[in-house]
Design an enzyme around this catalytic site. Structure first.
Site, PDB file in Angstrom:
ATOM      1  N   LYS A  15       0.845  -1.212   0.000  1.00 41.69           N
ATOM      2  CA  LYS A  15       0.000   0.000   0.000  1.00 41.69           C
ATOM      3  C   LYS A  15       0.868   1.245   0.000  1.00 41.69           C
ATOM      4  CE  LYS A  15       0.885   1.313   4.424  1.00 41.69           C
ATOM      5  NZ  LYS A  15       1.723   2.406   4.786  1.00 41.69           N
ATOM      6  N   ASP A 142      -2.646  -1.624  10.038  1.00 39.66           N
ATOM      7  CA  ASP A 142      -2.697  -1.643   8.573  1.00 39.66           C
ATOM      8  C   ASP A 142      -3.188  -2.976   8.012  1.00 39.66           C
ATOM      9  OD1 ASP A 142      -1.657   0.892   8.595  1.00 39.66           O
ATOM     10  OD2 ASP A 142       0.322   0.347   7.856  1.00 39.66           O
TER      11      ASP A 142
HETATM   12  P1  ATP Z   1       4.044  -0.139   7.756  1.00 32.99           P
HETATM   13  O1  ATP Z   1       4.026   0.481   6.406  1.00 32.99           O
HETATM   14  O2  ATP Z   1       2.806  -0.962   8.043  1.00 32.99           O
HETATM   15  O3  ATP Z   1       4.396   0.780   8.851  1.00 32.99           O
HETATM   16  P2  ATP Z   1       6.560  -1.263   6.999  1.00 32.99           P
HETATM   17  O4  ATP Z   1       6.279  -1.586   5.575  1.00 32.99           O
HETATM   18  O5  ATP Z   1       7.334  -0.023   7.274  1.00 32.99           O
HETATM   19  O6  ATP Z   1       5.186  -1.254   7.782  1.00 32.99           O
HETATM   20  P3  ATP Z   1       7.189  -3.995   7.491  1.00 32.99           P
HETATM   21  O7  ATP Z   1       7.846  -4.504   6.258  1.00 32.99           O
HETATM   22  O8  ATP Z   1       5.791  -4.359   7.725  1.00 32.99           O
HETATM   23  O9  ATP Z   1       7.354  -2.429   7.634  1.00 32.99           O
HETATM   24  O10 ATP Z   1       8.098  -4.507   8.699  1.00 32.99           O
HETATM   25  C1  ATP Z   1       8.306  -3.806   9.894  1.00 32.99           C
HETATM   26  C2  ATP Z   1       8.997  -4.764  10.881  1.00 32.99           C
HETATM   27  O11 ATP Z   1       8.062  -5.802  11.207  1.00 32.99           O
HETATM   28  C3  ATP Z   1      10.201  -5.498  10.299  1.00 32.99           C
HETATM   29  O12 ATP Z   1      11.390  -4.812  10.560  1.00 32.99           O
HETATM   30  C4  ATP Z   1      10.166  -6.853  10.981  1.00 32.99           C
HETATM   31  O13 ATP Z   1      10.975  -6.863  12.128  1.00 32.99           O
HETATM   32  C5  ATP Z   1       8.730  -7.044  11.435  1.00 32.99           C
HETATM   33  N1  ATP Z   1       7.945  -8.083  10.700  1.00 32.99           N
HETATM   34  C6  ATP Z   1       7.075  -8.938  11.256  1.00 32.99           C
HETATM   35  N2  ATP Z   1       6.508  -9.737  10.337  1.00 32.99           N
HETATM   36  C7  ATP Z   1       7.034  -9.384   9.152  1.00 32.99           C
HETATM   37  C8  ATP Z   1       6.848  -9.858   7.824  1.00 32.99           C
HETATM   38  N3  ATP Z   1       6.024 -10.871   7.550  1.00 32.99           N
HETATM   39  N4  ATP Z   1       7.521  -9.251   6.846  1.00 32.99           N
HETATM   40  C9  ATP Z   1       8.361  -8.225   7.137  1.00 32.99           C
HETATM   41  N5  ATP Z   1       8.599  -7.773   8.367  1.00 32.99           N
HETATM   42  C10 ATP Z   1       7.952  -8.331   9.368  1.00 32.99           C
END
Ligand code: ATP
Length: 310
Positions: A15, A142
């Site tokens: 997203k 989210d």
């Molecule tokens: P958001 O946009 O929802 O704030 P994001 O895209 O910045 O999230 P994610 O890739 O969701 O970040 O990952 C954030 C943290 O969540 C990672 O650093 C990791 O430690 C943890 N995590 C838990 N499950 C997962 C997963 N399935 N894939 C990636 N990271 C994960």
């Protein structure tokens, strides 16, 4: 994985927040948000097969950064669903990761929603969508949107969703940065930057919602300049992103913004062809690790394969 095992494969989109309006910190530390989510066509896939105990594996360029223990949102989804139905979480979840990790594109949330749908089908529960959305909201702010897809206005912590109409597909380029940014740290930085000044309640911009519904990229671009309240905090924590945003703007992007809490940067283009040229220019600029082209809106979590026991 043996060939005659049942298996369910689910595809889930990333997203971008075309608007992220952040209200003052609440007593519980969270912020009320007016969050305009748009699902974009970059996908993770979750494949669920029966196993003795819960097991997570992951492949993809950033797989090394994904936790494989019970903190993985996919694992938490399986555990939560199994507990609700008093069944053992006996599943192997394999994540094929294409969404940047810790990139502000809700990759972890996508995997949570995808795993929930995959387990639900593998275990023959066929839960109503409202029940799955309920579990998603328990897993994270989210996660419900990752299940729903399309476009939606998220209020509360972002988990109360109202679907939004989108008139035509939009073309985007996402510039992926080296390393991630922690969403809680970006919110802490927002609190630090806004300390001592009144933070107004979050509101969705009506002009932005109209531009989405008419599918007009130029009108949408005009509403994106200050649409992400987390952008100043992300830029303070990662000043190098200023150069990435400037490179995209110089290369003709209609709009340039930080995706969610960053560090991925999002660029709106006027057509798929313009997006391809923009991605090339961003790569050449040397201001990002990679640049990905995608269109929006994208469908939410979808079962793309369901093989019964052979
Ligand atoms: P958001 O946009 O929802 O704030 P994001 O895209 O910045 O999230 P994610 O890739 O969701 O970040 O990952 C954030 C943290 O969540 C990672 O650093 C990791 O430690 C943890 N995590 C838990 N499950 C997962 C997963 N399935 N894939 C990636 N990271 C994960």
């Amino acid at each position: 994985m043996t060939p005659n095992q049942p298996r369910v494969r689910v595809r889930v989109p990333a997203k971008v927040n075309v608007q992220l309006s952040v209200g003052p910190a609440r007593p519980d530390g969270f912020h009320d948000l007016a969050n305009v989510f748009l699902a974009v066509g970059l996908y993770d896939e979750i494949t669920a097969t029966p196993a003795e105990t819960l097991r997570i594996t992951c492949e993809g360029p950033d797989a090394g950064q994904v936790p494989l223990d019970h903190t993985n949102l996919a694992a938490r989804a399986a555990l939560t669903l199994a507990a609700r139905h008093h069944i053992p979480p006996a599943v192997h979840l394999h994540i094929t990761k294409d969404i940047p990790v810790a990139g502000g594109m809700a990759g972890g949330s996508a995997d949570g929603a995808g795993a929930l749908l995959a387990c639900d089908r593998l275990w023959g529960l066929n839960s109503p969508r409202a029940e799955l959305l309920d579990i998603c909201a328990e897993l994270g702010s989210d996660v419900p949107f990752s299940l729903l897809g399309g476009a939606a206005l998220g209020t509360g912590r972002g988990e109360h969703l109202t679907p939004l109409p989108v008139g035509a597909p939009f073309s985007w380029v996402f510039a992926v940065a080296d390393g991630g940014l922690s969403t809680p740290k970006v919110f802490q930085e927002f609190d630090r930057l806004t300390a001592g000044t009144p933070v107004p309640p979050p509101t969705a911009n009506p002009a932005l919602l109209t531009a989405l519904s008419t599918g007009d990229p130029t009108a949408l671009a005009a509403t994106l300049t200050h649409s992400n309240d987390l952008q100043p905090a992300a830029l303070t924590l990662r000043p190098s992103l200023t150069a990435t945003l400037a490179a995209g703007t110089e290369a003709g992007a209609l709009a340039a913004l930080i995706s969610g809490s960053g560090p991925t940067t999002a660029f709106l283009a006027k057509s798929p062809e313009a997006a391809a040229d923009l991605a090339q220019a961003l790569l050449t600029s040397g201001t990002c690790r990679t640049a990905r082209v995608a269109t929006s809106p994208a469908e939410g979590a979808t079962v793309v394969e369901h093989t019964a026991e052979g």
